[in-house]
Design an enzyme around this catalytic site. Structure first.
Site, short mmCIF file in Angstrom:
data_model
loop_
_atom_site.label_atom_id
_atom_site.label_comp_id
_atom_site.label_asym_id
_atom_site.label_seq_id
_atom_site.Cartn_x
_atom_site.Cartn_y
_atom_site.Cartn_z
N TRP A 194 -0.34 5.68 -9.25
CA TRP A 194 -1.32 6.25 -8.34
C TRP A 194 -2.46 5.27 -8.07
O TRP A 194 -2.95 4.60 -8.97
CB TRP A 194 -1.92 7.54 -8.93
CG TRP A 194 -0.97 8.69 -8.88
CD1 TRP A 194 0.37 8.63 -8.61
CD2 TRP A 194 -1.28 10.06 -9.09
NE1 TRP A 194 0.91 9.89 -8.65
CE2 TRP A 194 -0.08 10.79 -8.95
CE3 TRP A 194 -2.45 10.76 -9.39
CZ2 TRP A 194 -0.02 12.17 -9.08
CZ3 TRP A 194 -2.40 12.12 -9.53
CH2 TRP A 194 -1.19 12.83 -9.37
N GLU A 205 -16.47 26.72 -3.40
CA GLU A 205 -15.92 27.71 -4.33
C GLU A 205 -16.68 27.79 -5.64
O GLU A 205 -16.46 28.67 -6.47
CB GLU A 205 -14.45 27.39 -4.61
CG GLU A 205 -13.49 27.66 -3.44
CD GLU A 205 -13.41 26.54 -2.41
OE1 GLU A 205 -14.32 25.67 -2.40
OE2 GLU A 205 -12.46 26.53 -1.62
N THR A 231 -15.40 27.77 3.81
CA THR A 231 -15.08 26.35 3.63
C THR A 231 -14.62 25.81 4.97
O THR A 231 -14.08 26.54 5.79
CB THR A 231 -13.92 26.15 2.62
OG1 THR A 231 -12.76 26.77 3.17
CG2 THR A 231 -14.24 26.77 1.29
N LYS A 233 0.46 7.33 -3.64
CA LYS A 233 1.52 7.21 -4.64
C LYS A 233 2.36 5.99 -4.32
O LYS A 233 3.25 6.01 -3.48
CB LYS A 233 2.37 8.48 -4.65
CG LYS A 233 1.53 9.69 -5.03
CD LYS A 233 2.34 10.97 -5.08
CE LYS A 233 1.43 12.15 -5.37
NZ LYS A 233 0.69 12.62 -4.19
P1 ADP Z 1 -15.73 21.60 2.28
O1 ADP Z 1 -14.72 22.38 1.49
O2 ADP Z 1 -16.51 22.39 3.24
O3 ADP Z 1 -15.24 20.28 2.79
P2 ADP Z 1 -17.00 21.27 -0.20
O4 ADP Z 1 -18.37 20.77 -0.44
O5 ADP Z 1 -16.66 22.58 -0.72
O6 ADP Z 1 -16.86 21.18 1.31
O7 ADP Z 1 -15.94 20.18 -0.69
C1 ADP Z 1 -15.68 20.05 -2.04
C2 ADP Z 1 -14.94 18.79 -2.32
O8 ADP Z 1 -15.74 17.65 -2.04
C3 ADP Z 1 -14.58 18.61 -3.77
O9 ADP Z 1 -13.45 19.33 -4.13
C4 ADP Z 1 -14.38 17.10 -3.85
O10 ADP Z 1 -13.11 16.70 -3.39
C5 ADP Z 1 -15.40 16.58 -2.90
N1 ADP Z 1 -16.58 16.14 -3.67
C6 ADP Z 1 -17.71 16.81 -3.90
N2 ADP Z 1 -18.57 16.06 -4.63
C7 ADP Z 1 -17.94 14.89 -4.89
C8 ADP Z 1 -18.29 13.70 -5.61
N3 ADP Z 1 -19.47 13.56 -6.20
N4 ADP Z 1 -17.37 12.71 -5.68
C9 ADP Z 1 -16.18 12.82 -5.07
N5 ADP Z 1 -15.80 13.90 -4.37
C10 ADP Z 1 -16.66 14.93 -4.28
#
Ligand code: ADP
Length: 544
Positions: A445, A331, A186, A440
């Protein structure tokens, strides 16, 4: 009593073997780093996969469990590595070249990669790391002799020469399906990147999940263009899912810009696209500029960040393309949910459909999902209550690579995604925010994502970011940062007047700052940590 069915293991090599056998004439088309478009078939690919496996075994002694790194765009040679490396029982470590150099050094050493396969573009990265990555015994440059660069990498090997004399027959072994197949780190906005170690079983099950009609619905009639990189969560699993069903694959190589994509789409006629919102923004803008309509693109999958309604609308109205909103994370292999409709939604009017499409959708079977409060109590699926989005299932990680002693699951075995979401009666989730980004304000929120999406709906806005900043009375209030489109004259009042028609009044940002650029993570997400560092005390300073 045990069932009496064959215990065939779910492995990765059979995906490409099957594609070669039953979809042997289906094409894989790649834009290359060298420039020209390369095309061949699944049958051709399988032969070269076997040549690469033979080369890795005979030249470097790569065996079960060894890590082989890649630093490469989406292309046919990278695709070959996906199957040769995992097929042998070794582990494919797809390195994200957009990480900082120190992070790349860290993950190569953490993974203990023995061999690295690198595209021409990324040779300078390896050159800078030579001497700092002691486990790497060989570097293979993914090109032919004619295009081999001058390089300071000692004994750099040419990919085409490496495989040229190898047999195109390799007996891929069978082994326990829980064996590790691939490794992806990640990007991590704080601390060192963390490795997610996928298994053959998790990847094969994820591929079934991806192909299901109610997830991405990919079939043998499709031509799929994954713009999402193969170095970022395995291009959302598409390099596995497409051969599973025999879909044509179109790889964009290094050209992820609007004109490059538009040209490839026109030439190769994909039916399915997959990428993050910023990529689609660039494509839509370019198509607007040249006054061109995309033909035949059935769906564009969008994920990684929230898809604004304005984008959903534009795809549909200008190009007849359904913007399929998906959510996932490294993950989760990564697909968790997809926003496809139920029968009862088909008769909704177009406006209601657009509204629904802004949600991330329902979980793909295989992913269980729930929301909880801070104490871990489950919250109702009423579309209103919001809480920590938690998941579990066969393609969700249970611990990070080489951090086995850290317990990352909650008491009931669920993984907390770090996202805050609502889930409605139909199981459709909506991301409110990242837990660390939600604003917040006086105990209530505010969703930074909703505010950003509202702001980019304004025609003068190119990109927007909202962060929560300290406020003397309300604890935190939203601050909006905007990049204007070229030539646009939008000012603070104009922005606020527009937002007032889109969100409730107490959500309105306390200030609007126009900027030239916004910081992004290696995977194209807004780097809010940086923004908070720069602007965290903006309102306090104003309050004096
Ligand atoms: P990295 O961890 O490398 O930044 P990831 O693809 O694993 O990349 O990131 C995952 C996160 O991206 C999710 O937990 C979420 O916060 C965000 N995310 C993924 N898809 C969406 C979506 N359709 N809408 C909003 N947030 C998203």
């Amino acid at each position: 009593m045990r069932g009496q069915m064959m215990d065939t293991q779910l492995l990765i090599a059979p995906l490409i073997r099957n594609a070669a056998r039953f979809h042997g004439d289906v094409e894989i088309v790649s834009r290359t780093c060298e420039g020209p478009i390369h095309r061949y078939t699944y049958a051709d690919a399988y032969k070269r996969v076997q040549q690469l496996a033979n080369a890795l075994a005979s030249r470097f002694g790569i065996a079960m469990g060894d890590r082989v790194g890649t630093l490469a765009w989406n292309g046919y040679r990278h695709f070959e590595a996906y199957f040769a490396v995992s097929g042998m029982g070794a582990i494919l470590h797809t390195i994200n070249p957009r990480l900082f150099l120190e992070q790349i050094e860290y993950i190569v050493n953490h993974a203990e990669d023995r061999v690295i396969l690198v595209d021409l573009t990324f040779v300078p990265i390896i050159e800078k790391l030579i001497g700092k990555i002691p486990t790497v015994e060989a570097v293979v440059i993914m090109t032919d002799r004619a295009n081999m660069p001058e390089t300071s990498i000692p004994n750099a090997i040419c990919y085409e020469e490496l495989i040229a004399d190898q047999s195109d027959s390799y007996d891929f072994p069978s082994f326990d399906e829980n064996t590790a197949s691939s490794l992806c780190y990640t990007s991590g906005t704080t601390g060192n990147p963390k490795g997610v170690l996928y298994s053959h079983r998790s990847n094969v099950l994820h591929s079934y999940g991806v192909c299901m009609t109610d997830t991405l619905g990919i079939s043998a009639t499709d031509a799929v263009l994954p713009v999402v990189p193969m170095f970022h969560v395995n291009a959302w699993g598409l390099p596995y899912a497409c051969p599973m069903v025999g879909a044509k694959l179109i790889f964009p190589g290094p050209r992820l810009d609007g004109p490059g994509l538009a040209e490839l789409i026109e030439m190769e006629r994909p039916t399915v696209l997959a990428g993050v919102p910023t990529v689609w923004l660039a494509l839509l803008n370019h198509l607007d500029e040249i006054g061109r309509r995309m033909e035949g693109v059935r769906i564009a999958v969008v994920g990684g960040s929230a898809a604004p309604e304005s984008m959903i609308r534009k795809f549909q109205e200008k190009h007849g393309t359904f913007l399929l909103h998906a959510w996932g994370m490294t993950e989760l292999s990564p697909i968790g949910t997809a926003c496809t409709f139920k029968a009862k939604h088909l008769s909704l009017d177009q406006e209601a459909k657009y509204k629904l499409q802004t949600k991330i959708g329902k979980p793909a079977y295989g992913v269980e999902m729930r929301i909880t409060d801070d104490e871990g109590n489950e919250l109702p699926n009423d579309g209103v209550a919001f809480g920590h989005l938690k998941v579990r299932g066969p393609w969700v990680l249970k611990s990070y690579f080489r951090r086995d002693d850290e317990n990352i699951l909650d008491e009931d075995g669920w993984f907390d995604t770090g996202d805050i979401a609502t889930v409605d009666q139909d199981g459709y989730a909506q991301i409110v925010d990242r837990a660390k980004d939600v604003i917040k304000s006086g105990g209530e929120w505010i969703s930074s994502i909703d505010l950003e999406n509202a702001a980019v709906g304004h025609p003068d806005v190119k990109e927007a970011a909202v962060i929560g900043v300290a406020h003397p009375k309300w604890q935190e209030r939203p601050l909006l940062l905007v990049i204007r489109r070229e030539g646009a004259t939008l000012d603070k009042q104009g922005m606020l007047d527009y937002l007032e028609t889109k969100v409730v009044k107490w959500w309105l940002p306390d200030d609007v700052i126009f900027v030239e650029e916004l910081p992004h993570t290696a995977t194209g997400k807004l780097l809010k940590l940086k923004l908070r560092e720069a602007y965290g005390d903006w309102l306090m300073k104003q309050a004096g």
